[in-house]
Design an enzyme around this catalytic site. Structure first.
Site, short mmCIF file in Angstrom:
data_model
loop_
_atom_site.label_atom_id
_atom_site.label_comp_id
_atom_site.label_asym_id
_atom_site.label_seq_id
_atom_site.Cartn_x
_atom_site.Cartn_y
_atom_site.Cartn_z
N GLU A 154 0.83 -1.30 0.04
CA GLU A 154 0.01 0.06 -0.10
C GLU A 154 0.94 1.09 0.03
O GLU A 154 2.08 1.08 0.50
CB GLU A 154 -0.80 -0.07 1.26
CG GLU A 154 -1.94 1.12 1.23
CD GLU A 154 -2.99 1.02 0.41
OE1 GLU A 154 -2.64 1.91 -0.86
OE2 GLU A 154 -3.82 0.34 0.41
N ASN A 191 5.09 -1.51 1.91
CA ASN A 191 5.76 -1.77 0.67
C ASN A 191 4.94 -1.56 -0.72
O ASN A 191 3.77 -1.43 -0.53
CB ASN A 191 5.91 -3.48 0.44
CG ASN A 191 6.73 -3.77 -0.57
OD1 ASN A 191 7.86 -3.45 -0.90
ND2 ASN A 191 6.10 -4.96 -1.69
N HIS A 227 10.01 -1.45 -9.94
CA HIS A 227 9.95 -1.82 -11.19
C HIS A 227 10.34 -0.52 -11.97
O HIS A 227 9.29 0.22 -12.25
CB HIS A 227 8.59 -2.44 -11.42
CG HIS A 227 8.19 -3.62 -10.51
ND1 HIS A 227 9.05 -4.80 -10.78
CD2 HIS A 227 7.42 -4.04 -9.42
CE1 HIS A 227 8.53 -5.84 -9.70
NE2 HIS A 227 7.64 -5.03 -8.77
N GLU A 254 11.53 -5.41 -5.21
CA GLU A 254 11.44 -5.86 -6.28
C GLU A 254 11.97 -5.50 -7.48
O GLU A 254 11.42 -5.50 -8.57
CB GLU A 254 9.66 -6.05 -6.68
CG GLU A 254 8.88 -6.31 -5.47
CD GLU A 254 7.48 -6.52 -5.52
OE1 GLU A 254 6.89 -6.48 -6.66
OE2 GLU A 254 6.82 -6.52 -4.55
N ASP A 256 13.36 -4.71 -10.95
CA ASP A 256 13.65 -5.19 -12.44
C ASP A 256 13.72 -3.73 -13.27
O ASP A 256 12.95 -2.94 -12.82
CB ASP A 256 13.05 -6.31 -12.84
CG ASP A 256 11.43 -6.26 -12.65
OD1 ASP A 256 10.88 -4.87 -12.50
OD2 ASP A 256 10.46 -6.94 -12.84
C1 XIL Z 1 3.61 -10.57 -9.65
C2 XIL Z 1 4.22 -12.23 -9.96
O1 XIL Z 1 5.54 -11.87 -10.18
C3 XIL Z 1 3.47 -12.62 -10.91
O2 XIL Z 1 3.63 -14.00 -11.09
C4 XIL Z 1 2.07 -12.75 -10.50
O3 XIL Z 1 1.08 -13.21 -11.63
C5 XIL Z 1 1.26 -11.22 -10.38
O4 XIL Z 1 2.09 -10.49 -9.23
N1 XIL Z 1 4.03 -6.03 -7.27
C6 XIL Z 1 4.04 -7.00 -6.36
C7 XIL Z 1 4.22 -8.44 -6.55
O5 XIL Z 1 4.12 -7.08 -5.14
O6 XIL Z 1 3.54 -9.28 -5.77
C8 XIL Z 1 3.78 -8.56 -8.11
O7 XIL Z 1 4.31 -10.08 -8.53
C9 XIL Z 1 4.68 -7.77 -8.95
C10 XIL Z 1 4.17 -6.39 -8.62
#
Ligand code: XIL
Length: 319
Positions: A154, A191, A227, A254, A256
């Protein structure tokens, strides 16, 4: 004379060898990052990827922590009310324990990947007790075993969800109190995504955690998913410094980056290195082959598990 010189040079080399211990052989992103004072460089897993040997080889040699990609999300772990399904999450935890990896729980309360029975609740008392039971069930099972839990996905602006719609912002304290009651040692994180520059969402996040923590400290850390699109790293250092101004831990949870540009990966790692409160980085996947953004090839290892230029640049940065 020659003998004397040889003796002097021998004595000097003995003195040097005594004074400077041989450098420890470091290998893998995690080791290098830890040697810089950080807690870990982690990655994700679940049964689908932990069954691929080329994946687990890289995972165990390069990374120091595991986040479950999907198995601890509400729809996976409590798909029907009161009935927990721990198979996937247990497999992840077992793998982590067998390979000396820390675990970050992900994620106790989130509007996404949420079962319909939760979304359908309109009564505040019922929803509060359903949140409390869910968190007690999940965090209680793994109490004392995890480095941390992402309690909420959130941000400070509170998106519209069954949680904010029925409970206002009180669900935040409810969730953190339930997580603390279930696990007294895990670091508790909030997060979210799009905290990649010092934007309105970052400002709202800072204000929110200060408000929630104004009495007792309920929130221990802020996770920024990171991301990114290619070229999207320019504001990350500023965002991390601003999140850290709360006095809480910050983690990149996370990571990428579309097309994995070297400059962006290095800038993100440098931003974490430069901020003492930034404790860890988690990459959201090992190989592009298994990435949720596979078509954007955002990870450090290509679809054949070969390291990319960005990986080499990170190793050079951290050596
Ligand atoms: C993603 C997963 O990587 C996928 O496999 C799933 O289909 C959807 O969720 N933010 C988050 C993660 O907090 O849990 C998400 O992960 C990506 C975006």
């Amino acid at each position: 004379m020659q003998v004397l010189l040889a003796l002097v040079s021998f004595a000097l080399s003995v003195a040097r060898a005594g004074a400077v211990p041989a450098p420890r052989q470091l290998s893998g992103l995690n080791d290098l990052f830890v040697a810089k004072g950080k807690l870990f460089w982690g990655n994700i897993g679940d049964s689908n990827t932990l069954s691929i040997s080329s994946n687990t080889e890289v995972l165990t040699s390069e990374f120091g922590a595991l986040t479950p990609e999907n198995s601890m999300k509400w729809e996976s772990i409590e798909p029907t009310q009161g009935s927990f399904s721990f198979t996937g999450a247990d497999a992840l935890v077992d793998f982590a324990n067998s390979n000396c990896l820390m675990v970050r729980g992900h994620t106790l309360v989130w509007h996404s990947q949420l079962p319909a029975y939760v979304s359908a609740i309109s009564d505040a008392a019922t929803l509060t007790s359903v949140i409390q039971s869910h968190i007690a069930g999940v965090a209680g099972r793994y109490a004392g075993q995890f480095y941390g839990h992402e309690v909420l996905n959130e941000d400070g602006t509170l998106r519209s969800s069954v949680f904010s719609n029925v409970l206002g912002d009180s669900f935040i304290a409810t969730a953190f109190e339930a997580a603390r009651a279930a696990d007294s040692t895990a670091k508790l994180y909030i997060n979210d995504f799009n905290l990649d520059s010092n934007n309105a969402k970052v400002q709202a996040m800072v204000a929110l955690v200060k408000k929630v923590n104004s009495g007792t400290q309920l929130i221990d850390g802020i996770g920024t998913q990171t991301h990114l699109s290619a070229g999207g790293s320019s504001g990350v250092a500023d965002a991390i410094t601003t999140l850290a101004s709360t006095g809480l831990e910050v983690a990149i949870t996370e990571l990428d980056i579309a097309s994995a540009p070297t400059a962006d990966y290095v800038a993100v790692a440098q931003a974490c290195l430069d901020e003492p409160r930034c404790v860890s980085i988690t990459s959201w996947g090992v190989s592009d082959a298994n990435s949720w953004r596979a078509s954007e090839t955002p990870l450090l290892f290509d679809s054949s598990f070969a390291p990319k230029d960005a990986y080499d640049a990170l190793v050079s940065l951290l050596l």
